[in-house]
Design a protein around this motif. Structure first.
Motif, PDB file in Angstrom:
ATOM      1  N   LYS A  50      36.625  36.350  41.597  1.00 48.28           N
ATOM      2  CA  LYS A  50      35.868  35.545  42.814  1.00 48.28           C
ATOM      3  C   LYS A  50      36.612  34.358  43.164  1.00 48.28           C
ATOM      4  O   LYS A  50      36.782  33.814  44.232  1.00 48.28           O
ATOM      5  CB  LYS A  50      34.529  35.235  42.431  1.00 48.28           C
ATOM      6  N   LEU A  51      37.164  33.662  42.063  1.00 47.23           N
ATOM      7  CA  LEU A  51      37.922  32.326  42.421  1.00 47.23           C
ATOM      8  C   LEU A  51      39.251  32.679  43.204  1.00 47.23           C
ATOM      9  O   LEU A  51      39.665  31.984  44.169  1.00 47.23           O
ATOM     10  CB  LEU A  51      38.200  31.488  41.117  1.00 47.23           C
ATOM     11  N   ILE A  52      39.877  33.758  42.659  1.00 51.69           N
ATOM     12  CA  ILE A  52      41.138  34.004  43.374  1.00 51.69           C
ATOM     13  C   ILE A  52      40.979  34.574  44.855  1.00 51.69           C
ATOM     14  O   ILE A  52      41.803  34.305  45.594  1.00 51.69           O
ATOM     15  CB  ILE A  52      41.935  34.964  42.451  1.00 51.69           C
ATOM     16  N   ALA A  53      39.950  35.352  44.985  1.00 50.25           N
ATOM     17  CA  ALA A  53      39.652  35.828  46.238  1.00 50.25           C
ATOM     18  C   ALA A  53      39.549  34.803  47.377  1.00 50.25           C
ATOM     19  O   ALA A  53      39.860  34.955  48.457  1.00 50.25           O
ATOM     20  CB  ALA A  53      38.254  36.720  46.229  1.00 50.25           C
ATOM     21  N   SER A  54      38.803  33.684  46.822  1.00 45.52           N
ATOM     22  CA  SER A  54      38.414  32.460  47.469  1.00 45.52           C
ATOM     23  C   SER A  54      39.580  31.472  47.638  1.00 45.52           C
ATOM     24  O   SER A  54      39.627  30.279  48.144  1.00 45.52           O
ATOM     25  CB  SER A  54      37.292  31.769  47.157  1.00 45.52           C
ATOM     26  N   GLN A  55      40.594  31.937  47.097  1.00 37.21           N
ATOM     27  CA  GLN A  55      41.844  31.041  46.827  1.00 37.21           C
ATOM     28  C   GLN A  55      41.846  29.605  46.285  1.00 37.21           C
ATOM     29  O   GLN A  55      42.596  28.749  46.711  1.00 37.21           O
ATOM     30  CB  GLN A  55      42.597  30.827  48.273  1.00 37.21           C
ATOM     31  N   MET A  58      43.269  26.663  41.262  1.00 30.95           N
ATOM     32  CA  MET A  58      43.180  25.497  40.213  1.00 30.95           C
ATOM     33  C   MET A  58      42.082  26.065  39.306  1.00 30.95           C
ATOM     34  O   MET A  58      41.915  25.791  38.098  1.00 30.95           O
ATOM     35  CB  MET A  58      42.841  24.057  40.975  1.00 30.95           C
ATOM     36  N   MET A  59      40.936  26.264  39.930  1.00 24.80           N
ATOM     37  CA  MET A  59      39.523  26.502  39.263  1.00 24.80           C
ATOM     38  C   MET A  59      39.623  27.838  38.285  1.00 24.80           C
ATOM     39  O   MET A  59      39.275  27.956  37.257  1.00 24.80           O
ATOM     40  CB  MET A  59      38.314  26.745  40.014  1.00 24.80           C
ATOM     41  N   ALA A  60      40.432  28.887  38.885  1.00 20.82           N
ATOM     42  CA  ALA A  60      40.911  30.022  38.201  1.00 20.82           C
ATOM     43  C   ALA A  60      41.740  29.788  36.983  1.00 20.82           C
ATOM     44  O   ALA A  60      41.443  30.238  35.803  1.00 20.82           O
ATOM     45  CB  ALA A  60      41.493  31.068  39.075  1.00 20.82           C
ATOM     46  N   TYR A 135      52.591  36.071  43.873  1.00 25.89           N
ATOM     47  CA  TYR A 135      52.212  34.817  44.544  1.00 25.89           C
ATOM     48  C   TYR A 135      51.052  34.373  43.637  1.00 25.89           C
ATOM     49  O   TYR A 135      51.109  32.917  43.341  1.00 25.89           O
ATOM     50  CB  TYR A 135      51.641  34.874  45.922  1.00 25.89           C
ATOM     51  N   ILE A 136      49.846  34.998  43.326  1.00 23.11           N
ATOM     52  CA  ILE A 136      49.055  34.588  42.473  1.00 23.11           C
ATOM     53  C   ILE A 136      49.583  34.060  41.122  1.00 23.11           C
ATOM     54  O   ILE A 136      49.135  32.890  40.548  1.00 23.11           O
ATOM     55  CB  ILE A 136      47.935  35.657  42.296  1.00 23.11           C
ATOM     56  N   ILE A 137      50.362  34.934  40.462  1.00 19.67           N
ATOM     57  CA  ILE A 137      50.801  34.515  39.130  1.00 19.67           C
ATOM     58  C   ILE A 137      51.651  33.206  39.209  1.00 19.67           C
ATOM     59  O   ILE A 137      51.608  32.352  38.446  1.00 19.67           O
ATOM     60  CB  ILE A 137      51.843  35.859  38.499  1.00 19.67           C
ATOM     61  N   GLU A 138      52.515  33.145  40.074  1.00 21.26           N
ATOM     62  CA  GLU A 138      53.339  31.919  40.333  1.00 21.26           C
ATOM     63  C   GLU A 138      52.416  30.702  40.324  1.00 21.26           C
ATOM     64  O   GLU A 138      52.696  29.661  39.951  1.00 21.26           O
ATOM     65  CB  GLU A 138      54.272  31.895  41.434  1.00 21.26           C
ATOM     66  N   LYS A 139      51.242  30.879  41.308  1.00 21.51           N
ATOM     67  CA  LYS A 139      50.456  29.637  41.425  1.00 21.51           C
ATOM     68  C   LYS A 139      49.985  29.136  40.193  1.00 21.51           C
ATOM     69  O   LYS A 139      49.575  27.854  39.766  1.00 21.51           O
ATOM     70  CB  LYS A 139      49.174  29.965  42.618  1.00 21.51           C
TER      71      LYS A 139
END
Length: 146
Positions: A50-55, A58-60, A135-139
């Motif tokens: 849910k956190l990743i879907a809402s970008q 940091m919280m994820a 992109y998600i993994i890099e972030k």
């Protein structure tokens, strides 16, 4: 003079006792079966998804870093195992994400937040991350400082 209370004894009381015992046994069986059949829950990854879907990366990353590593490892291994099983059966996910993409994403999250994991090398070599997953993994790597 002493008074005695007579407790009714007869076929009616025996029948009620037997029915009560049968109901208790059935309730116990139902409770055990519901635990066995119940679907495994991805508590940590549900929140992270849910956190990743809402970008909210940091919280994820914060949730992943502070989560129970043993539970997180179980959830990620479950996803990897499920992806391997579905890939073997030829089940395709909706959209452009394949089962091998799901496997690789869970594998990368495992490496990043839990540690090393032993997987089938041929399956790992045949899988790759999508651009969105990269992109998600890099972030998450940037935020986690790894």
């Amino acid at each position: 003079m002493t008074q005695y209370v007579v407790v009714a004894q007869g076929p009616y009381d025996d029948t009620m006792f037997i029915i009560f015992c049968v109901l208790v046994v059935l309730a116990a069986i139902f409770a055990v079966l519901s635990k066995i059949v119940s679907r495994p829950r991805n508590k940590i990854l549900g929140d992270v998804g849910k956190l990743i879907a809402s970008q909210q990366y940091m919280m994820a990353a914060h949730v992943l870093q502070n989560s129970n590593k043993k539970q997180l490892a179980r959830e990620l291994k479950r996803i990897m195992k499920n992806a391997m099983k579905k890939d073997k059966k030829g089940i395709v996910s909706p959209g452009s994400i394949t089962q091998r993409n799901r496997f690789r994403f869970a594998y990368e999250l495992y490496l990043l937040f839990v540690g090393e994991v032993k997987v089938r090398q041929d399956f790992l070599d045949g899988s790759q991350l999508t651009e969105e997953h990269k992109y998600i993994i890099e972030k998450l790597k940037q935020i986690a400082g790894k």
